[in-house]
Design an enzyme around this catalytic site. Sequence first.
Site, PDB file in Angstrom:
ATOM      1  N   ASP A 201      -2.695  -4.964  -0.032  1.00  0.00           N
ATOM      2  CA  ASP A 201      -2.221  -6.215   0.586  1.00  0.00           C
ATOM      3  C   ASP A 201      -3.023  -6.608   1.821  1.00  0.00           C
ATOM      4  O   ASP A 201      -3.340  -7.782   2.014  1.00  0.00           O
ATOM      5  CB  ASP A 201      -0.713  -6.151   0.887  1.00  0.00           C
ATOM      6  CG  ASP A 201      -0.298  -4.948   1.711  1.00  0.00           C
ATOM      7  OD1 ASP A 201      -1.168  -4.144   2.133  1.00  0.00           O
ATOM      8  OD2 ASP A 201       0.915  -4.784   1.930  1.00  0.00           O
TER       9      ASP A 201
ATOM     10  N   MET B 109       0.816  -1.213   0.000  1.00  0.00           N
ATOM     11  CA  MET B 109       0.000   0.000   0.000  1.00  0.00           C
ATOM     12  C   MET B 109       0.851   1.264   0.000  1.00  0.00           C
ATOM     13  O   MET B 109       2.041   1.233   0.288  1.00  0.00           O
ATOM     14  CB  MET B 109      -0.923   0.016   1.223  1.00  0.00           C
ATOM     15  CG  MET B 109      -1.983  -1.068   1.225  1.00  0.00           C
ATOM     16  SD  MET B 109      -3.042  -1.014   2.688  1.00  0.00           S
ATOM     17  CE  MET B 109      -4.033   0.448   2.333  1.00  0.00           C
ATOM     18  N   HIS B 110       0.202   2.369  -0.289  1.00  0.00           N
ATOM     19  CA  HIS B 110       0.684   3.737  -0.046  1.00  0.00           C
ATOM     20  C   HIS B 110       1.800   4.228  -0.968  1.00  0.00           C
ATOM     21  O   HIS B 110       2.141   5.409  -0.948  1.00  0.00           O
ATOM     22  CB  HIS B 110       1.177   3.919   1.402  1.00  0.00           C
ATOM     23  CG  HIS B 110       0.252   3.409   2.454  1.00  0.00           C
ATOM     24  ND1 HIS B 110      -1.058   3.835   2.579  1.00  0.00           N
ATOM     25  CD2 HIS B 110       0.444   2.508   3.452  1.00  0.00           C
ATOM     26  CE1 HIS B 110      -1.625   3.219   3.612  1.00  0.00           C
ATOM     27  NE2 HIS B 110      -0.741   2.401   4.144  1.00  0.00           N
TER      28      HIS B 110
END
Length: 498
Positions: free
Chosen positions: A240, A81-82
């Site tokens: 995820d 992520m991110h």
Amino acid sequence: MKYVIGIDLGTSAVKGLLVNQGGEICSEVSKAYPLIHKQSGYSEQNPEEWVEKTIQALRELLERFEGNRQDIEGISFSGQMHGLVLLNREKEVLRNAILWNDTRTTAQCERIREVVGMEKLLEVTKNPALEGFTLPKLLWVQEHEPEIFKKAAVFLLPKDYLRYRITGKLHSEYSDAAGTLLLDVREKKWSEEICNLLQIDTNICPPLVESNHMVGTITAEFSSQTGLSESTNVFAGGADNACGAIGAGILVDGKTLCSIGTSGVILSYEEDATRNFQGKVHYFNHGKENSFYTMGVTLSAGHSLSWFKNVFAEYDDFETLLKDLNNVPIGSNGLLFSPYLSGERTPYADADIRGSFIGMSASHEKNDFVRAIVEGITFSLYETIAIFRENGKEINTIISIGGGAKNEDWLQIQADIFNAEIVKLDNEQGPGMGAAMIAAYGCGWYQTLEECSNHFIKAAKSFRPDKENTTRYKQLFQIYKKIYNQTQNINKELKSFR
């Protein structure tokens, strides 16, 4: 027999799972790639590495596959992520991806809090401004690399860039978009209000779809590179943690997940976005349509054990390291450990706090330290469960996956500290299995993700809390909770010596 492929684009490697209609894993491949640390606090990757290693992994899966490649009906993705990937108008990568564990953006987080305001941020995005999220990275490039920012036509999250390279189609999906601080989580759309306040053109945000949406098929080029059929359906996939939750069956109210890898996660299903945790835990869109999950994070969970092993027990494998857990009593003979080796996320968003052993004496042996680390990690995770329960959630059954589920003594410790039944899965594959399940559902094998879960996921063993142990741990937890406040200022003073 029909098949799907789940691709898990992790921080250190990409993993591919070939799964049949019975939920059996027919083959799996993992390919590692490097991190780029230009200076302290920086963590980047070259997106081309993701593409090259995914091609290698898929090619190897297909070389092992003895069936008809036309029978591989779908492929979907889980991803770290991110992370921030910036593309220009020609859809070329402008710079290395900035990853979730990059911590250079403290000033940008402060700017978000000042300009947007904490109340508005939590109302719209359901999450506080933290260094790991995507928006602070976007602002960092805006401030420090303005020439690159001017060329940026769209940003993508890591797995979304990989999927673009496979299909030629640009999309994001809600579960990953929820980790950017730019998504209106309840309304499921990019927030024009936040973009305008921070002088970001909303056109830089990609189109949004559901996780199970078929975004296209494989390009001819990618087909020739991997051996997959051009007719293979490609589904959007999920973040995820969302895919990890799907892969563990966290798809109905009351289901909770404990995942212990490098970091640790406690994740619980939410039917809607109405519950208010005041920003104490993360609140994200799920990979299941119109559902959500709440999540707390311990940054150094398994990392605490691997650190201890590498520094003090390098010749032990993890099985050896943990084999005598049950021979050490609750409380590790008066030794406590706080797992703040890399700062902490939940319930303390503190980049400066560091870990501690409290109560060391000359009588302590290696096994005492190992038990203290395991108990400290589990206490840190329990703090998220405590927040959930304080806000009215019932946490009775927890699915445990990852490294923390490989040792039965640790599973019993989880049951005793969490005061909940702990379930170990028979064939646990985490986010990669969740991605495969999204593809199976997208291909129409099952009417719902829950039906898919019932076919793919089987429990192996459960562990129930021992009342006497739970009582002892409640007493010990009250002592553990004092460590953060009583070491916070000391760690700030030590910062200049690091």
